[in-house]
Design an enzyme around this catalytic site. Structure first.
Site, PDB file in Angstrom:
ATOM      1  CG  HIS A 174     -24.136  17.523  14.372  1.00 24.73           C
ATOM      2  ND1 HIS A 174     -25.078  17.612  15.352  1.00 24.73           N
ATOM      3  CD2 HIS A 174     -22.981  17.171  14.980  1.00 24.73           C
ATOM      4  CE1 HIS A 174     -24.527  17.300  16.511  1.00 24.73           C
ATOM      5  NE2 HIS A 174     -23.251  17.028  16.317  1.00 24.73           N
ATOM      6  CB  CYS A 199     -35.936  12.306  34.347  1.00 24.89           C
ATOM      7  SG  CYS A 199     -36.262  12.397  36.099  1.00 24.89           S
ATOM      8  CB  SER A 256     -19.472  19.351  16.036  1.00 23.34           C
ATOM      9  OG  SER A 256     -20.024  18.131  15.657  1.00 23.34           O
TER      10      SER A 256
END
Ligand SMILES: Cc1ncc(COP(=O)(O)O)c(C=O)c1O
Ligand SMILES: Cc1ncc(COP(=O)(O)O)c(C=O)c1O
Ligand code: FES
Ligand code: FES
Lengths: 145, 387, 387, 145
Positions: B202, B326, B200
């Site tokens: 990026h 979370c 990828s």
């Protein structure tokens, strides 16, 4: 992501700590899930919540809702404290992101658990208070695609 | 606070100025469609050809074995879904690991609903797959082994060459998700017997929204996106010329600077890890100390939760990442940290910092000071911590 | 020769400077991953939210109904493949047309191999679908109608509102490939009862490598690319922030300039078509004269072959496109031109020119002069032409 | 895409036209497929190809290969002309893109067809010349994915 109020209560949490010989102590959540909230209540002979402290292991919203919850119940009667719902805590914090609603539920449950502890210790029954669930599950379940 | 110390290069990187400069002419000057025969289209086509060569070079591959996609996730989806389709007459068994990226894991779950049997290999406490386990998992039905080159959370680097050898000996297709490894560690598809490889842009100071799947010549992998005849009829859609050009430059640049850059990064990484482990109590390092990406630091602080830590770091201008779920509203912490044996509550208190060539010792010293203070504060808040 | 007159805006467009300017900060300054909670990540997230709103606005949709993809082809693949998966308990019949883009047609062929029954509706000699045919094609098994908004070759605009009404009355999902229509003609997803709509950034002076699928709230369409939780868990992969930002600006810009721009284009288009038909013998206009995209000119010159014409135009600096498949090495000419009833040899001699807001009358006058000369030369070379 | 030689022969095709009363005429390809090539040969009594002209409907490569093919056979004997294969034409043009190889096959076939016509008209048999196929199919079939 968080409102200014949440950030304020997260960075400068009110009422952090423990109360030795507290009238009631409630612990909810579960470390496996990443959140534990412990609430200490000091209740005087007139049933007024004189003092309230907390300790929380959890996300920013968990800390902020604990802090706000202690503020909201302090000085209240037991019956008034029962009205401090997760909605009330969220409103007082100017809202929470949807994925964080369950953290505010934790705060509500922690108050209830501490009150339940107080009632058990004193052998009384508090009108409108049920035995707290030991675990808080998520209310909002996002659809899986 | 405005981010001033960016330590989340595993999430994404700054696009290098050199890369942006290379891309710019393809927006407003050489904007032609590469499928067209006129001059402005042919210019685009040549640019793509060049980038394909630059990338192939880094892998020891042939240019025509590089197929551009929209990113690592698409490349992963393509490799798995198409391999399952192509080889399902041979068998339905796929071997992968418990620590893959969700682009692999969720695709496997998708395939399981469609008849695939998937073995998710355990890893050891350092995050490394055991060759014994791999060998034991192989059955006559096994059509694909997909094991990531390096893990995005704990940086653990797998013994890809051994895995490739085993795959080859058993005549099983071998795919590796190299999204975190490409441009960071030397890769050679032939020497490592890699049949398919995802990457990828990026993650290597290239642009977002571009990736590639390397497909070894002869591997029968069909299209994932159907339509036009782009990418030798294997991936439809008007080519993202500027991004492809930028990706080529980023790959060439990553390879060119690799030796020097990673040497520096490893020094900083080990300095930083050393100080954290020495100066903060109740902390552990996650992932293998040596077989790890040059830029990856992953530690767990007992008794505290990751998101709180991240927000407090953010208040100090420091960008990092955590293994606590979370942040995403799900209650399970990182599957990778659980797979290396961390208890839930410790996994929640983990912090990943991934440095870049721009990171300085001063940045890390400052970060350490902040971590110390924040960890103290959060522990004081924590019902789990009894001092 | 260097392209000086670009008449292939249906293939791709120049990225507007305004768009590039909006994208630039997201490469080297605000390069954070939008899934991250720290400041530089949140900046990216806000930028995406803004772009989603800009696009939704143009369609009369809600922002959360816009799902970014890598382009029009991915959006088309997603819509069809996922609809087939989601509704196959209800039925296996899909209705589309003979003049769709390959991203639809080849996806349909793929689905046919997996149990789909596909009806490819004919079009009339102007390239328009007949409502009678559509009504007749509907069966209790029909789960999806996919009809393009406007055709990329001949510019024919379909009666989308009527089609949407029919789909709604029969409780069938309606998808439209609006890659050529978005930003060129007014679209309103509610008024037109569109359930899904594909679009691509680079057709409206936005960047390449970005597109979207509009999915009406409530439509049960699963992921096409599995992995991370991006795009409300429906499309995995690190978001292409700069391209999304650019796309948002391009959409807003296209809507803002639509009225004036298309008015000018229609004038030029009709002037140019008029001159071609009047001044060159053995020529015909392809596609409806009125119900056509403002910027589309498509004509066929008898006795000559398109690629030769294109190359000679290229020698004069003019970029255009042809319905001859010679360019791609396949021997069949455009399926669209055959569908409107052109004989093969005439389809081969077709020329598509798609103008932009930058095209001038002078450009077209010059182009006409060149076409005249080239057509003459090629006819002299042609064994089919007897003067 | 195309070499300079191809572009030169495409833009300035040599030997365009018809030969009236040609010794042999061959037409190959098919308008449906987008390519028709017609080759005219003028062969003298010594079997030397004296003149050669063409007309082509087709792509740039088709025009260029026709043009080059006429150049290559001009002045040659029949047997020499038979050696003008599509490979020879391609080489003389400095190569063609892979998708254009079939256009050069067309040129080879056009020469053969014209020679066959000549042979038929003159009732002779040319060593090594088979009846030309009426249609040229693609040699290189790209795999479909
Ligand atoms: C009508 C139509 N649909 C789909 C596409 C595919 O879009 P993209 O090439 O951006 O994937 C195009 C353009 O190529 C088109 O014109
Ligand atoms: C190991 C690994 N695989 C796949 C991906 C997916 O890449 P992308 O987000 O560019 O689609 C990532 C990064 O997010 C990754 O770290
Ligand atoms: S405590 Fe886990 S999200 Fe708030
Ligand atoms: S004549 Fe059709 S490709 Fe050459």
């Amino acid at each position: 992501m968080y409102s200014e109020k949440v950030m304020d209560h997260f960075q400068n949490p009110r009422n952090v700590g423990e109360i030795e010989g507290a009238s009631g102590v409630g612990t909810v959540g579960n470390a496996k899930c990443g959140d534990i909230m412990r609430m200490y209540l000091d209740i005087d002979e007139n049933g007024i919540i004189h003092d309230c402290k907390f300790k929380t292991f959890g996300c920013g919203a968990a800390v902020a809702t604990s802090s706000m919850a202690t503020e909201l119940v302090k000085g209240k009667t037991i019956q008034e404290a029962l009205q401090v719902t997760n909605k009330a805590v969220m409103e007082a914090l100017d809202g929470l992101p949807p994925v964080k609603v369950h953290c505010s539920l934790l705060a509500e449950e922690a108050i209830h658990a501490a009150l339940w502890d107080y009632a058990e210790k004193h052998g009384i029954k508090i009108e409108g208070l049920d035995k707290p669930k030991s675990d808080i599950s998520e209310e909002e379940v996002e659809e899986e695609y | 606070m405005k981010t001033t110390i960016y330590l989340d290069n595993a999430a994404t990187t700054k696009t290098a100025q050199e890369v942006v400069d290379a891309m710019l002419p393809y927006f407003t000057e050489s904007y032609g469609n590469p499928s067209s025969i006129y001059e402005i289209g042919q210019r685009s086509k040549e640019a793509i050809t060049k980038a394909r060569g630059q990338i192939a070079e880094v892998l020891g591959a042939k240019a025509e074995e590089i197929y551009f996609t929209a990113g690592g996730s698409e490349a992963d989806n393509w490799a798995l879904k198409a391999a399952f389709e192509a080889y399902k007459n041979k068998g339905n068994h796929i071997i992968t690991t418990k620590i893959e990226h969700h682009a692999i894991l969720h695709t496997c779950e998708y395939l399981e609903k469609r008849g695939a049997k998937v073995t998710y290999l355990d890893v050891d406490e350092n995050g490394i797959v055991k060759m014994d386990d791999l060998l034991k998992a192989i059955t006559p039905e096994t059509i694909l082994i997909s094991i990531m080159f390096a893990n995005n959370e704990i940086g653990a680097i797998q013994p890809i060459k051994e895995i490739g050898m085993i795959a080859k000996e058993h005549d099983i297709l071998f795919h590796t998700d190299a999204v975190q490894a490409f441009g960071q560690v030397p890769i050679h598809v032939d020497e490592m017997n890699i049949d398919m490889l995802s990457s990828s842009g990026h993650k290597i100071n290239g642009p977002k929204g571009i990736g590639f799947l390397y497909i070894r010549k002869g591997v029968k992998i069909r299209s994932f996106v159907h339509g036009g005849a782009q990418e030798r009829k294997r991936r439809a859609g008007t080519e993202n010329v500027p991004a492809i050009v930028g990706y080529g430059v980023a790959a060439e640049r990553a390879a060119r600077t690799m030796e020097e850059r990673t040497k520096k990064e490893i020094e900083l990484r080990d300095y930083f890890i050393g100080r954290i482990l020495n100066e903060i109590p109740y902390v552990r390092l996650n992932g293998d100390a040596k077989r790890r990406l040059p830029n990856n630091i992953n530690v767990s602080f007992q008794f505290i939760e990751g998101e709180s830590l991240l927000i407090m770091l953010d208040m100090k201008g420091i960008a990092a990442s955590s293994g606590s779920a979370c942040t995403s509203g799900s209650l399970d912490p990182s599957h990778v940290l659980l797979a290396i044996g961390l208890p839930h509550e410790i996994a929640h208190g983990s912090l990943r910092m991934t440095i870049s060539e721009e990171t300085t010792k001063e940045d890390l010293d400052y970060t350490l000071d902040q971590i110390k203070e924040i960890v103290n504060r959060l522990r004081e808040l924590s019902p789990l911590f009894e001092d």
